[in-house]
Scaffold this motif. Structure first.
Motif, short mmCIF file in Angstrom:
data_model
loop_
_atom_site.label_atom_id
_atom_site.label_comp_id
_atom_site.label_asym_id
_atom_site.label_seq_id
_atom_site.Cartn_x
_atom_site.Cartn_y
_atom_site.Cartn_z
N LEU A 1 0.84 -1.20 0.00
CA LEU A 1 0.00 0.00 0.00
C LEU A 1 0.87 1.25 0.00
CD1 LEU A 1 -3.05 0.17 0.15
CD2 LEU A 1 -2.87 0.55 2.57
N GLU B 1 1.04 4.19 -2.71
CA GLU B 1 0.84 5.58 -2.30
C GLU B 1 1.95 6.48 -2.85
OE1 GLU B 1 -1.90 6.41 -0.73
OE2 GLU B 1 -1.27 8.51 -0.77
N VAL B 2 3.18 5.98 -2.81
CA VAL B 2 4.31 6.77 -3.30
C VAL B 2 4.27 6.88 -4.82
CG1 VAL B 2 6.83 6.87 -3.44
CG2 VAL B 2 5.77 6.05 -1.37
N SER B 3 3.86 5.79 -5.48
CA SER B 3 3.97 5.77 -6.93
C SER B 3 2.66 6.13 -7.64
CB SER B 3 4.46 4.39 -7.36
OG SER B 3 3.63 3.38 -6.81
N HIS C 1 -0.65 6.17 -6.69
CA HIS C 1 -1.58 7.04 -5.95
C HIS C 1 -2.96 7.07 -6.64
CE1 HIS C 1 -2.67 10.13 -3.19
NE2 HIS C 1 -2.83 11.04 -4.11
N TYR D 1 -5.84 5.64 -5.53
CA TYR D 1 -6.97 5.82 -4.62
C TYR D 1 -6.71 7.09 -3.81
CZ TYR D 1 -7.94 1.13 -6.11
OH TYR D 1 -8.22 0.05 -6.91
N ASP D 2 -7.22 8.22 -4.31
CA ASP D 2 -6.76 9.51 -3.79
C ASP D 2 -7.48 10.04 -2.55
OD1 ASP D 2 -9.05 9.92 -5.14
OD2 ASP D 2 -8.35 11.60 -6.36
N LYS D 3 -8.60 9.42 -2.17
CA LYS D 3 -9.31 9.96 -0.99
C LYS D 3 -8.79 9.29 0.30
CE LYS D 3 -13.55 11.67 -2.87
NZ LYS D 3 -14.98 11.55 -2.94
N TRP D 4 -8.85 10.06 1.38
CA TRP D 4 -8.40 9.54 2.68
C TRP D 4 -9.22 8.32 3.06
CZ3 TRP D 4 -4.10 10.58 5.33
CH2 TRP D 4 -3.42 11.75 5.03
N LEU E 1 -7.98 5.23 1.60
CA LEU E 1 -6.74 4.78 2.24
C LEU E 1 -7.06 4.00 3.51
CD1 LEU E 1 -3.62 4.89 2.20
CD2 LEU E 1 -3.76 6.92 3.60
N TRP E 2 -7.98 4.52 4.31
CA TRP E 2 -8.37 3.80 5.54
C TRP E 2 -8.99 2.45 5.19
CZ3 TRP E 2 -5.31 6.10 8.25
CH2 TRP E 2 -5.30 7.47 8.45
#
Lengths: 359, 484
Positions: free
Chosen positions: B409, B413-415, B417, B419-422, B425-426
């Motif tokens: 994950l 996120e670093v590459s 990205h 899934y842009d909403k917080w 991510l949760w």
């Protein structure tokens, strides 16, 4: 056992938590950075747009030349690849005055490969001829991306003196340049480099000659037909011979018809025969109808199919030959029917399209 | 007696623990290698020069093959989306494999198809009779083949290979949604290294929950069902990072059937798809490896992580079970067919690392995992459980699994990205944890079922999946099956 358990649990939990924190932090920093960058760039972009449209007062221009900020450099360097014409020229002049071009040339010596890529890309976008040597040096860089960027940049700079540097580096065992990219770059340099390109035909490297041949065909260099005809039959590389046939088809000179017809003979390797057939179809010379029609009923499907498609492309006599083949119901009748159908549908679609355009 | 039993349990326990430790460590190495590779890719990305590839005369034309069986819900939109891909020259070949619904009729109306007679060469073997071939009367380069179905996707693909005209073949599933530049990105290695590259594969991601407009994913969202969310993580870890890692080691064994590009000459040289294989994608790649290594021809099979093919993943346990069992069975059969690879130094990294990994951890994994669960139950009944050891086992099996998912994950996120909403991510973090409680164990049982079917050589049936379609003009969210 107890220690092993607690150590492993602590280690793994700590790793999970740290990765989690890292993930969240990356997201957080990214969000903030993006917002900040947008805010900064709004004002800078406004200045740059005024600059390229010539609306910036000279005092402000002088101030802008001295204005040192990474964002301003990045934005102006990014903009140079997106605009054309006079606006681009004024931006390049502005960047020259700021010392950005000299800075980029010196950055081609940097240790970081991506920094060298960025510098090469910028130099290419500016299209300044004095950056040629720096870019040619990067063709020998150990990083493949740096080499690719330098190829592209040399194409954009468009100096015919780079042709040799690009062609001779195609056949190296190590650090060989990607063939497709070199072709695009040479094509960009265009007809000004034709003389240098033709020299490539005498080169020792197989890919050098292949690229030369391909390019001569793409640019329709009619003066190269005798040399191409020569290479079609005598080149040591099969790859080059195939590309010669294709190039001659693209150029379309009737001087090559007989040699291409000779290349259809069964003694010639199949791949070359198929491509020669396609080339003759592209040229559309009616003299080739009878020799091609002989191969319509050949047992090899690829050859028979190529012959049918070529005859359909030639039209007139070719179509008559296809109809005769269908009537005779030989081995190639199926390919002949398909070629006739495709040709008819294509013509019809073109007609419909042009009618629609008129309406 | 009790002490003997206890010693046996202890030995088994230690073997199991070492097994999981080795499995997860190998995966950790793969993920790290992939992370390094993706990082490198992202640094290079601005200098790749896609426009150059589009303009290059050396860019090979592609035949895009789309096998379709009862795909009336998606076929027209899918064809339109493929025709709109950014690529200089390509033809689209749809193989209507005995559809009993309106798949062909919809295509006929949408593309003004007309039947033509065609002499199809027998480049690769086919089983089902070819009924008719149709082409578009407009300027779209589209061919539709109607053929009798023999219930095998491989047969449809082989028919498409015989009809194709171009030197590169791109296999795409009918329900797959490709990114705008997917085709150009996945063929980039063929331009960079035209001599050696013989096949490339693109990344597959779940499309559930995403907004789809005219056959393109316009907004990436997390699916609403937890089963699909878990699969998002699983696809990320195993299909994106796992395959990137294997590709980096030049030991890629699987190119997904949903999106892959092959040199036609290479595919024809190995006889096309194998009708008797259920894992046809892995089987083809394995035979390509064998063919090139045996003939001593340098070659490369590359996984490109950026071009994304979006596909709908099952949201109910029964469909998922059939899918996973089929995958497992396919892998078992391929590994059995290609047993010559196993620890054979002649095949390099593939023979010494990749194939042993697949046999020991992917095929035997479910057996070990299921046995482990059973043994734990027995040990609990006989009161043989050493709670410290159980804890250690749990930490290796579960915590390590979670660690790998979170690391994946983080790389995402670093590459990319995507899934842009917080909230996404949760959800992803939670799915990474939840995956290890129930899903993983079920998955092991499904894979075991696949192994069992492979051993029994049971009937070869394709699982069915109901498509919801993406034929929309305005953004519409593909809803999960439990919402419909």
């Amino acid at each position: 056992m107890k220690t092993a358990l607690s150590t492993s649990v602590i280690l793994l939990s700590a790793s999970i938590i740290s990765f989690l924190i890292a993930t969240v932090s990356i997201r957080f920093v990214r969000t903030i950075r993006e917002k900040r960058l947008v805010a900064i760039q709004i004002d800078l972009r406004r200045v740059l747009i005024k600059l390229v449209s010539g609306d910036l007062p000279s005092a402000t221009l002088a101030q802008a030349i001295k204005f040192k900020t990474i964002h301003f450099d990045e934005l102006s360097e990014a903009m140079v690849s997106k605009i054309k014409g006079e606006a681009r020229e004024s931006l390049v002049d502005f960047l020259e005055a700021r010392g950005a071009v000299d800075g980029a040339i010196s950055r081609t010596y940097r240790l970081g490969a991506m920094k060298r890529c960025k510098a090469a890309s910028f130099l290419g976008n500016c299209g300044i001829k004095r950056s040629r040597l720096a870019l040619e040096r990067l063709l020998d860089n150990r990083n493949p991306e740096v080499r690719s960027t330098a190829i592209r940049a040399l194409g954009l700079v468009g100096d015919p003196r780079s042709v040799e540097a690009l062609l001779t580096r195609l056949d190296r065992d190590r650090k060989a340049l990607p063939f497709g990219m070199v072709l695009v770059a040479l094509n960009r340099i265009g007809s000004v480099g034709n003389r240098q390109v033709r020299n490539g035909l005498d080169g020792e490297g197989e890919w050098q000659r292949a690229a030369t041949v391909e390019l001569l065909g793409l640019q329709g260099v009619i003066e190269a037909v005798p040399a191409l005809v020569e290479h079609l039959s005598s080149d040591l590389s099969f790859e080059v011979r195939i590309r010669c046939a294709r190039a001659l088809g693209r150029i379309g000179s009737p001087r090559a018809t007989q040699k291409l017809i000779d290349s259809l003979s069964p003694e010639v390797p199949l791949g070359l025969r198929v491509v020669s057939c396609g080339a003759l179809g592209l040229m559309g010379d009616p003299r080739s109808v009878v020799p091609i029609a002989r191969f319509l009923n050949e047992n090899n499907q690829s050859m028979s199919r190529a012959a049918a498609n070529a005859l359909a492309q030639i039209g007139g006599g070719g179509i008559a030959a296809l109809k005769a083949c269908v009537a005779a119901d030989g081995f190639g009748a199926g390919h002949a029917i398909e070629a006739l159908a495709r040709s008819d549908i294509k013509e019809n679609a073109k007609e419909l399209n042009s009618r629609k355009a008129i309406v | 007696m009790r002490s003997i039993l206890s010693s046996i349990f202890q030995v088994i326990n230690w073997i199991g623990l070492s097994y999981f430790l080795a499995l997860n460590t190998i995966y950790l190495i793969l993920v790290c290698v992939a992370g390094f590779n993706i990082g490198e890719y992202f640094r290079r990305k601005p200098y790749i020069g896609l426009d150059d590839v589009l303009k290059s005369p050396a860019t090979l034309p592609v035949s895009v093959l789309v096998p379709a069986h009862n795909e009336e819900a998606v076929i027209v939109e899918s064809a339109r989306a493929i025709l709109a891909l950014r690529y200089p020259q390509f033809e689209l070949i749809i193989i209507d494999d005995g559809s009993t619904d309106d798949t062909f009729e919809r295509l006929k109306v949408a593309f003004d198809l007309v039947e033509i007679q065609m002499q199809v060469p027998d480049l690769v073997p086919t089983l089902g009779r070819l009924d008719s071939i149709h082409i578009c009367q407009g300027l779209n380069d589209i061919t539709v083949i109607r053929k009798q179905s023999v219930g095998q996707k491989t047969d449809a693909l082989n028919a498409g290979i015989n009809v194709s005209r171009y030197p590169l073949l791109c296999m795409v599933d009918a329900d797959a949604i490709l990114d705008d530049e997917a085709l150009i990105k996945v063929t980039l290695p063929f331009v960079d290294d035209p001599k050696r590259v013989i096949a490339t594969g693109g990344a597959i991601r779940p499309s559930n929950g995403c907004d789809v407009v005219r056959g393109r994913v316009t907004k990436v969202r997390m699916p609403s069902s937890w089963l699909a969310k878990i699969q998002v993580i699983e696809y990320l870890r195993a299909f994106l990072l796992g395959r990137t890692g294997w590709s980096r080691l030049n030991a890629l064994l699987i190119i997904s059937g949903a999106f892959g590009v092959f040199k036609k000459e290479a595919v024809v040289s190995v006889g096309g798809y194998n009708h008797s294989s259920i894992g046809e994608d892995a089987d083809l790649v394995a035979r390509l490896h064998v063919s090139y290594i045996t003939r001593n021809i340098p070659y490369r099979i590359v996984f490109v992580s950026e071009p994304v093919c979006w596909t709908e993943v099952p949201e109910d346990l029964s469909t998922l079970r059939k899918q996973r069992s089929r995958w497992s069975r396919g892998l078992n059969e391929v590994m059995w067919e290609q047993k010559r690879f196993f620890f054979n130094p002649k095949y390099g990294t593939l023979g010494l690392i990749a194939v042993p990994y697949f046999v020991i951890f992917e095929i035997l994994g479910p057996i070990v995992e299921t046995l482990g669960i059973l043994l734990l139950l027995v040990a609990l009944m006989l009161n043989f459980v050493n709670f410290y050891f159980a804890g250690l086992f749990l930490s290796v099996a579960l915590f390590y699994g979670i660690l790998l998912s979170i690391l994946s994950l983080m790389i995402e996120e670093v590459s990319y990205h995507r899934y842009d909403k917080w909230l996404y991510l949760w959800d992803a973090v939670l799915a990474s944890v939840l995956e290890n409680f129930g899903f993983r164990q079920l998955h092991a049982i499904w894979r075991l079922e696949g192994t069992w079917k492979a051993l029994r050589r049971a009937d070869r049936t394709w699982g069915t999946m109901t498509r919801k379609g993406f034929s929309v003009q305005v953004p519409v969210t593909i809803k999960s099956s439990d919402e419909i």
